[in-house]
Motif scaffolding. Structure first.
Motif, PDB file in Angstrom:
ATOM      1  N   ARG A  79       0.859  -1.184   0.000  1.00  0.00           N
ATOM      2  CA  ARG A  79       0.000   0.000   0.000  1.00  0.00           C
ATOM      3  C   ARG A  79       0.893   1.230   0.000  1.00  0.00           C
ATOM      4  O   ARG A  79       1.756   1.385   0.863  1.00  0.00           O
ATOM      5  CB  ARG A  79      -0.902   0.039   1.227  1.00  0.00           C
ATOM      6  CG  ARG A  79      -1.788   1.290   1.267  1.00  0.00           C
ATOM      7  CD  ARG A  79      -2.634   1.426   2.530  1.00  0.00           C
ATOM      8  NE  ARG A  79      -3.416   0.241   2.805  1.00  0.00           N
ATOM      9  CZ  ARG A  79      -3.239  -0.547   3.881  1.00  0.00           C
ATOM     10  NH1 ARG A  79      -2.313  -0.277   4.774  1.00  0.00           N
ATOM     11  NH2 ARG A  79      -3.990  -1.594   4.063  1.00  0.00           N
ATOM     12  N   THR A  81       0.952   5.271   0.291  1.00  0.00           N
ATOM     13  CA  THR A  81       0.210   6.453   0.711  1.00  0.00           C
ATOM     14  C   THR A  81       1.154   7.640   0.619  1.00  0.00           C
ATOM     15  O   THR A  81       2.347   7.525   0.900  1.00  0.00           O
ATOM     16  CB  THR A  81      -0.318   6.310   2.145  1.00  0.00           C
ATOM     17  OG1 THR A  81       0.772   6.011   3.026  1.00  0.00           O
ATOM     18  CG2 THR A  81      -1.354   5.202   2.258  1.00  0.00           C
ATOM     19  N   GLN A  90      -2.769   0.390  -4.041  1.00  0.00           N
ATOM     20  CA  GLN A  90      -2.058  -0.867  -3.829  1.00  0.00           C
ATOM     21  C   GLN A  90      -1.338  -1.211  -5.122  1.00  0.00           C
ATOM     22  O   GLN A  90      -1.928  -1.172  -6.198  1.00  0.00           O
ATOM     23  CB  GLN A  90      -3.014  -1.988  -3.426  1.00  0.00           C
ATOM     24  CG  GLN A  90      -3.457  -1.868  -1.995  1.00  0.00           C
ATOM     25  CD  GLN A  90      -4.157  -3.124  -1.504  1.00  0.00           C
ATOM     26  OE1 GLN A  90      -4.059  -4.188  -2.103  1.00  0.00           O
ATOM     27  NE2 GLN A  90      -4.866  -2.987  -0.399  1.00  0.00           N
TER      28      GLN A  90
END
Length: 110
Positions: A79, A81, A90
Motif C-alpha cells: 500500500r 500512501t 495498492q
C-alpha cells in the motif's frame, strides 16, 4: 503486519521509503532493471536516479501487505500512501532475484 522478506527486498523497501538511494548496490545486481510507470531503468546509476527523482516529486510510504512466490518471482503487494494523485493505492512489486540480489523489479497496479 511484518512480512519476512529476503534481505535484498527488505533493503529495496527501505530505499523506497526514504533510505539512501546510494544503497541500491546493496540489493540490485549491476545490470538490474526497474520498470515503473511504463518507464524502464537499467543499471545501478539509472535505478538510483529513478529513486532520487521519485522522492523529489512526491512524499510517500510503501507498506508491504502480502508476499507470494511462484514461477521464479516474488510478488509483494504494498500500500502506497502519500501526496501523489490517487493516494492511497495498492501496487504489486514483482521481483526476480538472482544469487540473493534483485535482477528485476516491476511495479504495477494490483
Amino acid at each position: 503486519m511484518t512480512l519476512s522478506l529476503p534481505d535484498a527486498v527488505s533493503t529495496c523497501f527501505d530505499i523506497i521509503n526514504g533510505g539512501d538511494p546510494k544503497r541500491v548496490n546493496a540489493c540490485f545486481r549491476p545490470d538490474a532493471t526497474v520498470t515503473d510507470e511504463n518507464q524502464r531503468h537499467q543499471g545501478l546509476s539509472a535505478i538510483e536516479s529513478w529513486q532520487r527523482e521519485t522522492r523529489q516529486a512526491f512524499t510517500y510510504k510503501a507498506e508491504p501487505l502480502a508476499a507470494a512466490t511462484g514461477n521464479g518471482v516474488l510478488n509483494v503487494r504494498a500500500r502506497l500512501t502519500g501526496d501523489f494523485p490517487g493516494s492511497p493505492v495498492q501496487l504489486d512489486h514483482v521481483f526476480v532475484l538472482e544469487q540473493g540480489m534483485i535482477q528485476s523489479l516491476e511495479i504495477k497496479p494490483s
